[in-house]
Design a protein around this motif. Sequence first.
Motif, PDB file in Angstrom:
ATOM      1  N   UNK A 103     -35.563  53.231  55.708  1.00 35.60           N
ATOM      2  CA  UNK A 103     -36.454  52.072  55.832  1.00 35.60           C
ATOM      3  C   UNK A 103     -36.173  51.047  54.734  1.00 35.60           C
ATOM      4  N   UNK A 104     -35.881  51.519  53.519  1.00 38.02           N
ATOM      5  CA  UNK A 104     -35.534  50.614  52.422  1.00 38.02           C
ATOM      6  C   UNK A 104     -34.189  49.949  52.678  1.00 38.02           C
ATOM      7  N   UNK A 108     -33.580  45.883  52.953  1.00 37.54           N
ATOM      8  CA  UNK A 108     -32.602  45.164  52.129  1.00 37.54           C
ATOM      9  C   UNK A 108     -31.533  44.512  52.986  1.00 37.54           C
ATOM     10  N   UNK A 109     -31.185  45.161  54.076  1.00 40.90           N
ATOM     11  CA  UNK A 109     -30.227  44.546  54.991  1.00 40.90           C
ATOM     12  C   UNK A 109     -30.808  43.260  55.563  1.00 40.90           C
ATOM     13  N   UNK A 110     -32.092  43.283  55.895  1.00 41.52           N
ATOM     14  CA  UNK A 110     -32.744  42.083  56.423  1.00 41.52           C
ATOM     15  C   UNK A 110     -32.703  40.947  55.414  1.00 41.52           C
ATOM     16  N   UNK A 116     -27.375  35.211  53.955  1.00 41.86           N
ATOM     17  CA  UNK A 116     -26.101  34.762  54.496  1.00 41.86           C
ATOM     18  C   UNK A 116     -26.284  33.851  55.710  1.00 41.86           C
ATOM     19  N   UNK A 117     -27.252  34.203  56.575  1.00 45.42           N
ATOM     20  CA  UNK A 117     -27.466  33.398  57.769  1.00 45.42           C
ATOM     21  C   UNK A 117     -27.920  31.983  57.424  1.00 45.42           C
ATOM     22  N   UNK A 128     -20.447  33.899  58.645  1.00 48.11           N
ATOM     23  CA  UNK A 128     -21.522  34.814  58.260  1.00 48.11           C
ATOM     24  C   UNK A 128     -21.081  36.252  58.543  1.00 48.11           C
ATOM     25  N   UNK A 129     -20.749  37.040  57.510  1.00 47.54           N
ATOM     26  CA  UNK A 129     -20.285  38.416  57.739  1.00 47.54           C
ATOM     27  C   UNK A 129     -21.362  39.355  58.250  1.00 47.54           C
ATOM     28  N   UNK A 130     -22.635  38.974  58.127  1.00 48.10           N
ATOM     29  CA  UNK A 130     -23.708  39.875  58.557  1.00 48.10           C
ATOM     30  C   UNK A 130     -23.849  39.944  60.075  1.00 48.10           C
TER      31      UNK A 130
END
Length: 342
Positions: A103-104, A108-110, A116-117, A128-130
């Motif tokens: 969940x953490x 953090x990914x969000x 980046x977005x 944007x690599x994400x």
Amino acid sequence: MSDFLNKLSIKQQRVFNNLIKELPAFCEIVVTTKFVIEGRLRSTIIHYMRDWHLFFQYCVEHLEQFQGKKIKELTNEDINSITYDNLVYFEQWLLNDRNVVKSTQSRRRSAIKVLFNTLYKKNILKQDPTIQYDKLKINKQGIIALAPHEQVSLLDAIESGYGLTDKEKKSRTEFSIARDLALITLLLDTGLRIGEVYTLNRKNFNFDNMEISVLGKGAKVRTVVFSSDTKTSLLAYLKHPTRLSKQIIDKEAIFLNRDYDRLSIRGMQKIVKKYASAIGKYNITPHKLRSSAGLSLYEATGDIRVVAAQLGHEDISVTAKKYVDASKHKLHDAIRKRGSLR
């Protein structure tokens, strides 16, 4: 940026200033975009900034192209050099070296995706690599909510002080009891997010129609309906002699702290935790009260669209998955009560 700072509490301003001093300059563009244009909550933006700082800390310590640089010194050219593989290794570092839970990792990914977005949309990033991120699969627990009798116990604990420690009982006043009862009744009745409650002003309430104009996620305004119970408890609190006789610092604020200024989000969280613990429900938070309100509304109406509108969900499928699944126990109870077909 000054408009953003003016709307922060003193503690939030201190945290924000410390973070912005250490983050690269391009992060200010993201903060301004998310707050001014999209209306993200202040607390959300500060959480983003903490996660960005951790990411850049990893970059300067582990990525060869950033060796010898400080986080604040990173440039537009530097962030353009970050690849999808770098992001993958960052997540591996989180899992292996920091022992974070899924969940953490997801949160953090969000935060990294937001960074980046937004920079890509502002033409600071060439790509944007994400966008290569796959969706994380998280084994979510079922909805945690108070049953109707537990909701009654929670409100009773506020009025009676049952289950509170001696210290907690001594700190209570008639005014604080009226405030706490109004706050928790409102949360249980409407399912408002705690951040939405924090921003409420007197002008947002229409007591004749029993409606609230709420500024929700994405700076979108929606109308939330409340019941006569909430109307009664709110008016009793707003017309309390103590409130009428004191010099209020924030005259538009609904919920006040002991200094008669706007009650902070953290203050509201502590109030909920105090009374939830008093009835033995230690895992209950303001968001769980929101879930309780949503589930109660769905079980009363059977209409998921009504629940989605009240809670401010843009995607009705999210509402359906959460509350329809959670109320399946009602179906099992009904079948058992029906008895044998023959």
